[in-house]
Write a protein that holds these residues in place. Structure first.
Motif, short mmCIF file in Angstrom:
data_model
loop_
_atom_site.label_atom_id
_atom_site.label_comp_id
_atom_site.label_asym_id
_atom_site.label_seq_id
_atom_site.Cartn_x
_atom_site.Cartn_y
_atom_site.Cartn_z
N HIS A 1 50.91 43.84 41.73
CA HIS A 1 49.80 43.75 42.68
C HIS A 1 48.70 44.75 42.32
O HIS A 1 47.52 44.42 42.39
CB HIS A 1 50.27 44.02 44.11
CG HIS A 1 51.06 42.91 44.72
ND1 HIS A 1 50.69 41.59 44.65
CD2 HIS A 1 52.21 42.92 45.43
CE1 HIS A 1 51.57 40.85 45.28
NE2 HIS A 1 52.51 41.63 45.77
N TYR A 2 49.11 45.95 41.95
CA TYR A 2 48.13 46.98 41.59
C TYR A 2 47.31 46.54 40.38
O TYR A 2 46.08 46.67 40.37
CB TYR A 2 48.85 48.31 41.31
CG TYR A 2 47.91 49.45 41.05
CD1 TYR A 2 47.28 50.09 42.11
CD2 TYR A 2 47.65 49.88 39.76
CE1 TYR A 2 46.40 51.15 41.88
CE2 TYR A 2 46.77 50.93 39.52
CZ TYR A 2 46.16 51.56 40.58
OH TYR A 2 45.29 52.60 40.35
N GLU A 3 47.99 46.01 39.37
CA GLU A 3 47.30 45.54 38.17
C GLU A 3 46.32 44.42 38.50
O GLU A 3 45.17 44.42 38.03
CB GLU A 3 48.30 45.05 37.12
CG GLU A 3 49.07 46.17 36.45
CD GLU A 3 50.12 45.68 35.49
OE1 GLU A 3 50.26 46.28 34.41
OE2 GLU A 3 50.83 44.68 35.81
N ARG A 4 46.76 43.47 39.31
CA ARG A 4 45.87 42.37 39.71
C ARG A 4 44.70 42.91 40.53
O ARG A 4 43.56 42.46 40.38
CB ARG A 4 46.65 41.31 40.50
CG ARG A 4 45.81 40.17 40.99
CD ARG A 4 45.18 39.38 39.86
NE ARG A 4 44.35 38.31 40.41
CZ ARG A 4 43.27 37.83 39.81
NH1 ARG A 4 42.93 38.27 38.62
NH2 ARG A 4 42.57 36.88 40.39
N GLY A 5 44.97 43.88 41.37
CA GLY A 5 43.91 44.49 42.16
C GLY A 5 42.84 45.13 41.28
O GLY A 5 41.64 44.98 41.53
N LEU A 6 43.27 45.81 40.22
CA LEU A 6 42.31 46.40 39.30
C LEU A 6 41.47 45.33 38.60
O LEU A 6 40.26 45.52 38.41
CB LEU A 6 43.03 47.26 38.25
CG LEU A 6 43.66 48.55 38.76
CD1 LEU A 6 44.41 49.25 37.62
CD2 LEU A 6 42.61 49.47 39.34
N GLU A 7 42.09 44.22 38.24
CA GLU A 7 41.35 43.11 37.64
C GLU A 7 40.30 42.57 38.61
O GLU A 7 39.16 42.29 38.21
CB GLU A 7 42.30 41.98 37.24
CG GLU A 7 43.24 42.30 36.11
CD GLU A 7 44.31 41.23 35.91
OE1 GLU A 7 44.28 40.19 36.61
OE2 GLU A 7 45.17 41.44 35.05
N LEU A 8 40.70 42.43 39.86
CA LEU A 8 39.78 41.92 40.87
C LEU A 8 38.61 42.87 41.11
O LEU A 8 37.46 42.43 41.24
CB LEU A 8 40.52 41.66 42.19
CG LEU A 8 41.48 40.47 42.16
CD1 LEU A 8 42.37 40.49 43.40
CD2 LEU A 8 40.72 39.16 42.05
N VAL A 9 38.90 44.16 41.15
CA VAL A 9 37.83 45.15 41.34
C VAL A 9 36.83 45.05 40.20
O VAL A 9 35.62 45.08 40.41
CB VAL A 9 38.42 46.58 41.45
CG1 VAL A 9 37.33 47.63 41.32
CG2 VAL A 9 39.16 46.75 42.76
N LYS A 10 37.33 44.91 38.98
CA LYS A 10 36.44 44.77 37.82
C LYS A 10 35.58 43.51 37.94
O LYS A 10 34.38 43.55 37.68
CB LYS A 10 37.28 44.73 36.54
CG LYS A 10 36.46 44.78 35.28
CD LYS A 10 37.34 44.88 34.06
CE LYS A 10 36.49 44.95 32.81
NZ LYS A 10 37.29 45.11 31.61
N GLN A 11 36.17 42.40 38.35
CA GLN A 11 35.42 41.16 38.52
C GLN A 11 34.39 41.29 39.63
O GLN A 11 33.25 40.82 39.50
CB GLN A 11 36.36 39.99 38.83
CG GLN A 11 37.19 39.56 37.65
CD GLN A 11 38.16 38.45 38.01
OE1 GLN A 11 38.62 38.36 39.15
NE2 GLN A 11 38.48 37.61 37.06
N LEU A 12 34.76 41.93 40.73
CA LEU A 12 33.84 42.12 41.84
C LEU A 12 32.66 43.02 41.44
O LEU A 12 31.51 42.75 41.79
CB LEU A 12 34.57 42.69 43.06
CG LEU A 12 35.49 41.71 43.78
CD1 LEU A 12 36.46 42.46 44.68
CD2 LEU A 12 34.70 40.70 44.56
#
Length: 65
Positions: A34-45
């Protein structure tokens, strides 16, 4: 063909991940995923917002001529 995801969808997914990470009984391996996916999402946002900001700057420059 890549499907373009909007800001609201990305933000909602990040909110869901944050809710999952706040659970007391979350497995460490799941938390890491979840943390890794969250970091990906933050980068996309962040990229989405930067693009929007650049577009606004371009529009302002066009209308201020």
């Amino acid at each position: 063909m890549t499907k373009k995801i909007d800001y609201q969808t990305l933000s909602a997914e990040l909110d869901a991940i944050m809710a999952e990470l706040q659970k007391d009984n979350l497995d460490v391996d799941d938390a890491l995923k979840h943390y890794e996916r969250g970091l990906e999402l933050v980068k996309q946002l962040e990229s989405y917002l930067t693009t929007a900001e650049n577009k606004i700057t371009e529009l302002k420059a066009t209308f201020n001529k």
